[in-house]
Design a protein around this motif. Sequence first.
Motif, PDB file in Angstrom:
ATOM      1  N   ILE A  81       0.836  -1.202   0.000  1.00  0.00           N
ATOM      2  CA  ILE A  81       0.000   0.000   0.000  1.00  0.00           C
ATOM      3  C   ILE A  81       0.871   1.253   0.000  1.00  0.00           C
ATOM      4  O   ILE A  81       0.630   2.197  -0.763  1.00  0.00           O
ATOM      5  N   GLN A  82       1.902   1.278   0.831  1.00  0.00           N
ATOM      6  CA  GLN A  82       2.787   2.436   0.874  1.00  0.00           C
ATOM      7  C   GLN A  82       3.480   2.655  -0.470  1.00  0.00           C
ATOM      8  O   GLN A  82       3.626   3.791  -0.929  1.00  0.00           O
ATOM      9  N   ALA A  83       3.902   1.570  -1.095  1.00  0.00           N
ATOM     10  CA  ALA A  83       4.567   1.680  -2.386  1.00  0.00           C
ATOM     11  C   ALA A  83       3.616   2.210  -3.458  1.00  0.00           C
ATOM     12  O   ALA A  83       3.981   3.103  -4.239  1.00  0.00           O
ATOM     13  N   LEU A  84       2.405   1.686  -3.498  1.00  0.00           N
ATOM     14  CA  LEU A  84       1.413   2.134  -4.477  1.00  0.00           C
ATOM     15  C   LEU A  84       1.058   3.601  -4.254  1.00  0.00           C
ATOM     16  O   LEU A  84       0.920   4.372  -5.207  1.00  0.00           O
ATOM     17  N   GLU A  85       0.916   3.989  -2.997  1.00  0.00           N
ATOM     18  CA  GLU A  85       0.604   5.388  -2.682  1.00  0.00           C
ATOM     19  C   GLU A  85       1.740   6.319  -3.100  1.00  0.00           C
ATOM     20  O   GLU A  85       1.508   7.500  -3.393  1.00  0.00           O
ATOM     21  N   ALA A  86       2.956   5.782  -3.124  1.00  0.00           N
ATOM     22  CA  ALA A  86       4.110   6.570  -3.573  1.00  0.00           C
ATOM     23  C   ALA A  86       4.256   6.544  -5.096  1.00  0.00           C
ATOM     24  O   ALA A  86       5.205   7.129  -5.642  1.00  0.00           O
TER      25      ALA A  86
END
Length: 340
Positions: A81-86
């Motif tokens: 999720i953090q990677a996708l949000e970035a």
Amino acid sequence: MLNVVVIGLGTISEMHVSAYEQNPNVHLYGVCDVNEERAERVADEYSVKHVFTDAGDVFNDANVQAVSICTWNKTHAQLAIQALEAGLNVLVEKPLAMSVEEAEQIQEAERTSKAMLQVGYVRRFSSNAQVLKQFIDRGDLGEVYYAKASYIRRVGNPGGWFADRELSGGGPLIDLGVHLIDLCWYMMDRPAVQSVAGHSYHRLGNRSNIKNLSFYKAADYESAKNSVEDLANGLVTFKNGASMQFDVSYSLHAKEDEVHIKLYGTKGGAELEPELIIVTESENTILNIQPQMDHPNFHFQSAFQNQIDGFVSAVLNEEVSPAPVEDGIELLKIIEKIYE
């Protein structure tokens, strides 16, 4: 050129790192692990310039375009999720998450991101599976209505985080079974699930007392720790009337380890493991056809290379993920039901 960072440098990460190194369209920008010594060692081995010990720093680096997540299962959802949000493209090792709820949160993150996620269903990318899928898609097996598969380790609990349910989500079902279920379901053209029945057993433990027979052990192996099942089995019925039966184990009083994957259709059948065989009829005669291949069974190195190449191609050419988040959710629904 795609700048990639591999996050989590346990055993499976080596397959990712080496496959990225072999892809001419990839620059292995960095590696990341909470163990700095291990990260430095991998970076030195592959001449990687950037070393990270915090995934947050990876996501904040504007030069990074994609990541492979090879960490404990418990961290998959948070990191994805953090990677996708970035805005980073993600290849996440199986299972996609620890639960359907987490997986759906990942799906929502991908929906609002410009990036793409691929689940690490590496057995889809093995050459024997790809050849069989071509036969099936051409209609040579007719309607594939039944599949059965086994992945039996008689002594093969890897210990470490694999044996800690809080970190892994389960034992052989979520570790090995996810491959069998996905591959059969994929070959059957991903039918909708109608019902799931299954069992899991915790009777033998990791059997660390066994001598004179070696088995795979995780880097953090500890014989006293084991909170996952030894054995699980399941029967999945699909809305189109097809069905799938499977069993998986870390520990079982079996004569030998075995991997069997079989599919049956209206015009023919196939064995995918232990090696690809296609069964059909012609001139009122049953034929067992043995395709001539370098790798008639699952071959780790080439399958991971194909998986990484597929991920890179999908990202660079803005293609649909070859193993999308939706598939990860469906597999977790089956696994959750069996554990229930």
